[in-house]
Design a protein around this motif. Structure first.
Motif, PDB file in Angstrom:
ATOM      1  N   ALA A 127      32.804  41.968  35.037  1.00 50.37           N
ATOM      2  CA  ALA A 127      33.559  42.081  33.796  1.00 50.37           C
ATOM      3  C   ALA A 127      33.385  40.864  32.902  1.00 50.37           C
ATOM      4  O   ALA A 127      33.187  39.739  33.376  1.00 50.37           O
ATOM      5  CB  ALA A 127      35.040  42.272  34.125  1.00 50.37           C
ATOM      6  N   GLU A 165      38.407  44.289  41.381  1.00 46.12           N
ATOM      7  CA  GLU A 165      37.808  43.585  40.243  1.00 46.12           C
ATOM      8  C   GLU A 165      38.650  42.437  39.732  1.00 46.12           C
ATOM      9  O   GLU A 165      38.128  41.510  39.123  1.00 46.12           O
ATOM     10  CB  GLU A 165      37.640  44.560  39.087  1.00 46.12           C
ATOM     11  N   GLN A 210      43.948  39.324  31.880  1.00 44.50           N
ATOM     12  CA  GLN A 210      42.623  39.877  31.616  1.00 44.50           C
ATOM     13  C   GLN A 210      42.670  41.367  31.924  1.00 44.50           C
ATOM     14  O   GLN A 210      43.538  41.826  32.670  1.00 44.50           O
ATOM     15  CB  GLN A 210      41.567  39.166  32.475  1.00 44.50           C
ATOM     16  N   GLN A 211      41.742  42.128  31.341  1.00 42.87           N
ATOM     17  CA  GLN A 211      41.799  43.583  31.494  1.00 42.87           C
ATOM     18  C   GLN A 211      41.768  44.010  32.961  1.00 42.87           C
ATOM     19  O   GLN A 211      42.440  44.975  33.341  1.00 42.87           O
ATOM     20  CB  GLN A 211      40.650  44.238  30.728  1.00 42.87           C
ATOM     21  N   THR A 212      41.012  43.298  33.789  1.00 47.13           N
ATOM     22  CA  THR A 212      40.920  43.706  35.188  1.00 47.13           C
ATOM     23  C   THR A 212      42.220  43.452  35.964  1.00 47.13           C
ATOM     24  O   THR A 212      42.319  43.853  37.124  1.00 47.13           O
ATOM     25  CB  THR A 212      39.749  43.012  35.912  1.00 47.13           C
ATOM     26  N   GLN A 267      35.210  38.461  31.086  1.00 48.56           N
ATOM     27  CA  GLN A 267      36.560  37.914  31.028  1.00 48.56           C
ATOM     28  C   GLN A 267      36.469  36.407  31.231  1.00 48.56           C
ATOM     29  O   GLN A 267      35.481  35.909  31.775  1.00 48.56           O
ATOM     30  CB  GLN A 267      37.453  38.555  32.097  1.00 48.56           C
ATOM     31  N   GLN A 268      37.479  35.679  30.770  1.00 45.50           N
ATOM     32  CA  GLN A 268      37.413  34.218  30.822  1.00 45.50           C
ATOM     33  C   GLN A 268      37.185  33.700  32.237  1.00 45.50           C
ATOM     34  O   GLN A 268      36.480  32.723  32.439  1.00 45.50           O
ATOM     35  CB  GLN A 268      38.679  33.599  30.226  1.00 45.50           C
ATOM     36  N   ARG A 298      34.896  48.011  27.588  1.00 39.45           N
ATOM     37  CA  ARG A 298      35.266  49.045  28.565  1.00 39.45           C
ATOM     38  C   ARG A 298      36.202  50.085  27.979  1.00 39.45           C
ATOM     39  O   ARG A 298      36.164  51.246  28.367  1.00 39.45           O
ATOM     40  CB  ARG A 298      35.958  48.395  29.769  1.00 39.45           C
ATOM     41  N   SER A 348      42.450  39.886  40.070  1.00 35.82           N
ATOM     42  CA  SER A 348      42.969  38.866  40.975  1.00 35.82           C
ATOM     43  C   SER A 348      44.449  39.059  41.293  1.00 35.82           C
ATOM     44  O   SER A 348      45.098  38.155  41.796  1.00 35.82           O
ATOM     45  CB  SER A 348      42.744  37.485  40.363  1.00 35.82           C
ATOM     46  N   LYS A 370      29.208  40.574  49.132  1.00 31.96           N
ATOM     47  CA  LYS A 370      30.333  39.787  48.647  1.00 31.96           C
ATOM     48  C   LYS A 370      31.380  39.507  49.729  1.00 31.96           C
ATOM     49  O   LYS A 370      31.843  38.376  49.885  1.00 31.96           O
ATOM     50  CB  LYS A 370      30.996  40.511  47.465  1.00 31.96           C
ATOM     51  N   ILE A 422      39.631  31.077  43.889  1.00 29.66           N
ATOM     52  CA  ILE A 422      38.663  31.994  43.262  1.00 29.66           C
ATOM     53  C   ILE A 422      39.421  32.926  42.330  1.00 29.66           C
ATOM     54  O   ILE A 422      40.296  33.663  42.765  1.00 29.66           O
ATOM     55  CB  ILE A 422      37.891  32.810  44.332  1.00 29.66           C
ATOM     56  N   GLU A 423      39.083  32.870  41.063  1.00 32.18           N
ATOM     57  CA  GLU A 423      39.864  33.632  40.085  1.00 32.18           C
ATOM     58  C   GLU A 423      39.115  34.816  39.517  1.00 32.18           C
ATOM     59  O   GLU A 423      39.729  35.778  39.065  1.00 32.18           O
ATOM     60  CB  GLU A 423      40.226  32.725  38.909  1.00 32.18           C
ATOM     61  N   GLY A 424      37.805  34.725  39.463  1.00 36.19           N
ATOM     62  CA  GLY A 424      37.016  35.771  38.820  1.00 36.19           C
ATOM     63  C   GLY A 424      36.324  36.649  39.831  1.00 36.19           C
ATOM     64  O   GLY A 424      36.681  36.683  41.016  1.00 36.19           O
ATOM     65  N   SER A 425      35.304  37.372  39.363  1.00 36.49           N
ATOM     66  CA  SER A 425      34.626  38.332  40.234  1.00 36.49           C
ATOM     67  C   SER A 425      33.111  38.130  40.278  1.00 36.49           C
ATOM     68  O   SER A 425      32.393  39.009  40.720  1.00 36.49           O
ATOM     69  CB  SER A 425      34.955  39.752  39.771  1.00 36.49           C
TER      70      SER A 425
END
Lengths: 279, 279, 279, 279
Positions: free
Chosen positions: D93, B138, B95-97, D95-96, C68, B140, D122, D137-140
Motif C-alpha cells: 500500500a 495489511e 492510514q487506509q489499511t 501509505q506513510q 484503492r 497494523s 514474509k 514494525i509499522e508498515g507492510s
C-alpha cells in the motif's frame, strides 16, 4: 471558527510551542475550550521564520492531532517568529490552499472568524483586490480575500491602517447586501519582525483573544513550570485561548483593539474600521 | 475507541443511513454521545453489498464529516447490507489499511474496543494466524489481527464459535503477559447474508451496543418520522449508539451476547470465550 | 495537459471502462502515449449517472494508478453515461476542487488543454461570469472558469453556441493581453443524455481526440476481443487517445469540430468561436 | 523499484540537494532515467540530521513533484546528513508507514529493490525479528522487515556484518520457498555520522548505484557549475542515478560492494551474504 497562536521571541523549537503546553494548539484541535466549535479538525498550518528570505509554511488537511509530519518538523525546526493555526471550516473546502497562515513575500496572515454571507459578497470583494495581486489568490476562503484586500490597501506600509480600510470595505459591502454584522475577526499579521494582532467584530462581540504577560515575572512566581523554562524572557504569545491554567499568565485583548509586538515590547491601540492610526 | 453501524434490510441509499439520522454516524464522528472519546476523526470506512461477487469498501483517512467523496458515493449507492465505521485511533497509524471494515472474500469485519497492551502481545497473536492468511494482513491494528484470528478459527463456518476461540486465545495470551483485562469489544461480522454482532469485554463492562426494534411498529407509533420513511419493514440496525432520540426505537444488546440477524429476523444468544455455540 | 474519456451507452461497470482496456485511462495516468506529458499523476476524477437527480463525482488527488478507493467504487458502480479525467497540472494546485469533471446541476464538464497565460487573463474572465454563478467557482483552474463562462453564455440551452461564445471571449481577452494563441482545448460536456465533445485551438494544432467506431461492426471483425464483450452495441466512446491498438476501432475527431452523441447516434459539426450553430 | 540519495558533508539546504540538480530526485520521481520504472510516484521520504537527538523524517504519499510541503521544508532546513527516497510500489500500500527512510533511534535505512515473492516468505522473516523490535514494525513493506532483520543481527554494532547476515537469512528463506533470486538491493544506512551503502543482488545484476567523485577536483574542472557551488569540498553523495551529466562527476559502485563514507572519506569493501567483515 478557528484557533491560532502567534509567537515572537528568542528562537524556540516549534514542538515546545505546539505540543508541550497543557492546552496546546494541537490539544485544542480536538477539544478547544473557548471556541464556538470544540473540534478544529479541518486543516492545520504553521509558518516560521528560520533566517531565509521568506518564511516557511506547512499546510495540511488532516487534523493536527494525527499529523506525523507536523510532529517531525516541529521537533527539528526552531524559529523566533511562529504563526500556527487550526481550522474549523465554515463551508469552504478542506484543502491546503485554504489553510492559514497565508503568505505574501515575507508577510504571514491568519484569521479566526468570518466574513458574513461570504458567497453573496465575494465577487464584489474580489473585484476590489489590486489586479496585480489577484492571480495570487489560490484558495476559496474569506480569510484569504481579506488578506489580499489588506495588501491592496497598503498592509506592507501601515498594517493597522490597511486592515482598517479592508474592514471598512467589507462592512460597506456587506451592508449593501443586507448583512447586519459583516465582520467577525481576530487577525494576526507579521513581516517577521513586528506582529500586529486585531480583535474586532461588527457586532462588538468578538472571538476570544489573549496575550501573555511578562515571562520573567511569571518565572519568579512559578519556578517549577516546565513550559516557562522553554521560553526566553522576551517571549510574547498572542493566542485565541490560553495555553494553560497558569493564574496571571494571560490577559485578554480588549474589543476593537490592535496589539503590536515589536522588539520584545507590546502596546495596545484602539482599532476601528474608519480609524487609520499610524502604527 | 470507535463507533459503528450495521444495516440489514431492503436496499437503501447509503446517504439515508449515514447522513440523514439526527445522530448519524457522520454526526457522531465529530460529537459522539456515548463514546469514550467524543471525536472519531481518525478515518472512516464503509462496506456495502451491491450485488457483485465481493462487497465494495471505501476507506478514508480524513474525518468523515468533511469527506466529499463519501458524501458523493453515499448519494449514489444503494445496498441491502451496509457496514460503516468511524475510527478514533488508540495509537496505530491513521492510514487506509487501518480503516474498518476489513474484508476477506465476501466477509466484512469491524470492531470497537481494543486488545489491551497490543504491542506486547501482537507477535504471539500474529503467529497464531494461519500461515496462508498471514500475508493478507495489511495494516497494523489489533482489530485486523483479531479478524484474521477469527478466520483462522473457522469464521466462515461458524462465526460465534470462531470469535469465541479467538477471544479465548487473546485472553490467554494477554494474561500470560500480565494483562488484567485483555479484550474490550463490540464486533460486527457479515457474509452479506447474515450479520453477527458481539458485545463482550474481559472486565464485563463493554462498549455500548444497541439494535433497532421493529420498524413497522415504530412507523405506526411515529407516522411523521422521516427516517422511518426511508427504511423498509425488514430493516435491522445494530449500532454503537442510537441514531436518534426516538423513544422505544432502540434496545441495548446485553453484555456477553451475540446478536444474529438473518432473513429479517434477529435473535440473541449468550456469548463467552470458552463457549462454542453453533449459530 | 490531461487525458479524458466520455462514455455513452448501456450501463457498464466503471471498472470495465477505466481498468480493463489495454491502454485504459488508469494505464495512461502513468504512461500516456499521445499526451504532451506522459505522466498524468496530479489527480483524477470520474462522474457517473446512476439514476439519481444529479450525477455522482469522485475526485482524488493521488495518482489514479494507486487509488484503492477508485478501484473499489469502479468495481461496484454501473452507469450509462461516464466522464473520467486524469490530470497533469500546468501549475495550479493539486486539490479536489481542481479535479475534473466539474459539475453544475445535472451537467458535467471536463477539459484537456489550457487557457494561455491564465494568471494574466483570469481576472477579466472571472468578471465575465454571471454574478449568480460566481460563488459556485471553488477551485483555481482555467478549466473551471471556462465551464462557468460557458454556463454564463447559455450552455444549458445550446451547448455548441455557448462554448463558441466562451471561446470567443477567451480569445478576445487573451489577445488584448498580448497572447498569441489563447485557447487549447478538447472539451466534453453532458447533461446525462447527450454529450458534446469539442476539439479546437487558436493555433489550429489541437490536442488529440478520437471517437469509437461502430461496436457491432467491430465485434464481427474481432469476435474474441474481451473489451468489446463488455460494451453494448450502442456504446460510444470519445477519448483523448485510443484505449487500445484495435485496427479500425478509433477515428480521429477533426480540428475545429464538435461531435454530438445522442440516442446512440453521433454526428460531427464544424466548430469555431464565432459560429453559433444550433445543436 | 525506487530511487534514493544519501548526502554526507557540510550542512546544505535540503532544497539544493532535492530540487536544484538537473536530474534531481524530484525530477527523477516523474522521469527516472535508469530506473526499472520511469515513474516513482508512490510516495516520498526524506530524513535529515539537524542537531537533535533523533533525525527528522518527512514521509508523504503524494508524488514528490507536487508536494508543496516538501518544497517548503526543503527551503528552510539544512543538514549535514540527508537521506531521500522516492518510491515506486511493487504492490504494498501507498501509505506513510511504507515510505523510506525508516528510523530506529538515530538510525535511518532506505532500500531500492525487493525481497522476491515477499508474501510467501514474509511470515518466516518476521518471526526472525527480535521480539523486542517486532512491535516497532509499522508498515507492510519488505524493506522495513529487512531493516528490522539487520537491527536484529547487530546493525548498530557492525553494519556490514549485520546486513550480510540479514541477506543470508533472506536468501536461505527464499530458497527454501523455491525462490531463485531472493534479494535485489541497493541499501543505505546511517547513524548520522557514517553512511554505509550496499549494492548486491542474488542474481548478480543489481540496481544502479553511483557515488560522487572529489568535489574540489570537479570545481576546478567546472568553475561555472552552479550545483558545485552549493556543495562543500567534503561533500559525498551516493545516488541511485547521477544527478546530472557532468563528465567525471560520478563513479559506479561495483556489484557486491559496501561503500563506507566517514569523516569526509570513503572506501569500498567487498560485500557478500556470508562474509562478516568488520567495518
Amino acid at each position: 471558527m478557528c484557533r491560532w497562536l502567534a509567537y515572537s521571541g528568542s528562537p524556540v523549537l516549534l514542538h515546545d510551542l505546539l505540543y508541550k503546553p497543557e492546552n496546546s494548539l494541537v490539544v485544542q484541535s480536538r477539544h478547544s475550550r473557548l471556541g464556538v466549535e470544540p473540534v478544529n479538525g479541518d486543516g492545520f498550518g504553521v509558518g516560521w521564520y528560520a533566517g531565509r528570505e521568506v518564511p516557511g509554511i506547512y499546510h495540511c488537511i488532516e487534523p493536527a492531532w494525527n499529523d506525523r509530519n507536523l510532529r517531525e518538523i516541529s521537533a527539528q525546526a526552531t524559529a523566533g517568529r511562529v504563526f500556527a493555526h487550526i481550522r474549523a471550516s465554515t463551508g469552504s473546502a478542506v484543502q491546503q490552499t485554504n489553510c492559514h497562515p497565508f503568505r505574501h513575500g515575507r508577510w504571514l496572515w491568519m484569521h479566526n472568524g468570518s466574513i458574513a454571507d461570504f458567497p453573496s459578497v465575494k465577487r464584489d470583494l474580489v473585484l476590489a483586490v489590486e489586479p496585480n495581486l489577484f492571480p495570487e489568490i489560490e484558495g476559496s476562503t474569506d480569510s484569504e480575500v481579506f488578506f489580499y484586500l489588506a495588501l491592496t490597501f497598503g498592509l506592507e506600509e501601515d498594517p493597522p491602517a490597511a486592515v482598517a480600510r479592508a474592514v471598512e470595505l467589507i462592512e460597506e459591502t456587506g451592508r449593501r447586501h443586507g448583512v447586519q454584522y459583516p465582520v467577525q475577526m481576530t487577525v494576526a499579521v507579521t513581516d517577521g519582525e513586528s506582529t500586529w494582532a486585531f480583535r474586532y467584530s461588527s457586532e462588538g462581540m468578538s472571538r476570544s483573544l489573549f496575550h501573555s504577560t511578562d515571562i520573567s515575572t511569571l518565572r519568579v512566581q512559578y519556578p517549577d513550570n516546565p513550559m516557562l523554562d522553554e521560553l526566553s524572557d522576551d517571549a510574547k504569545l498572542v493566542v485565541s485561548e490560553p495555553l494553560g491554567d497558569l493564574h496571571g499568565a494571560w490577559r485578554e485583548v480588549p474589543e476593537s483593539t490592535c496589539l503590536v509586538v515589536r522588539d520584545g515590547h507590546e502596546h495596545l491601540q484602539a482599532f476601528s474600521p474608519s480609524a487609520t492610526h499610524a502604527s
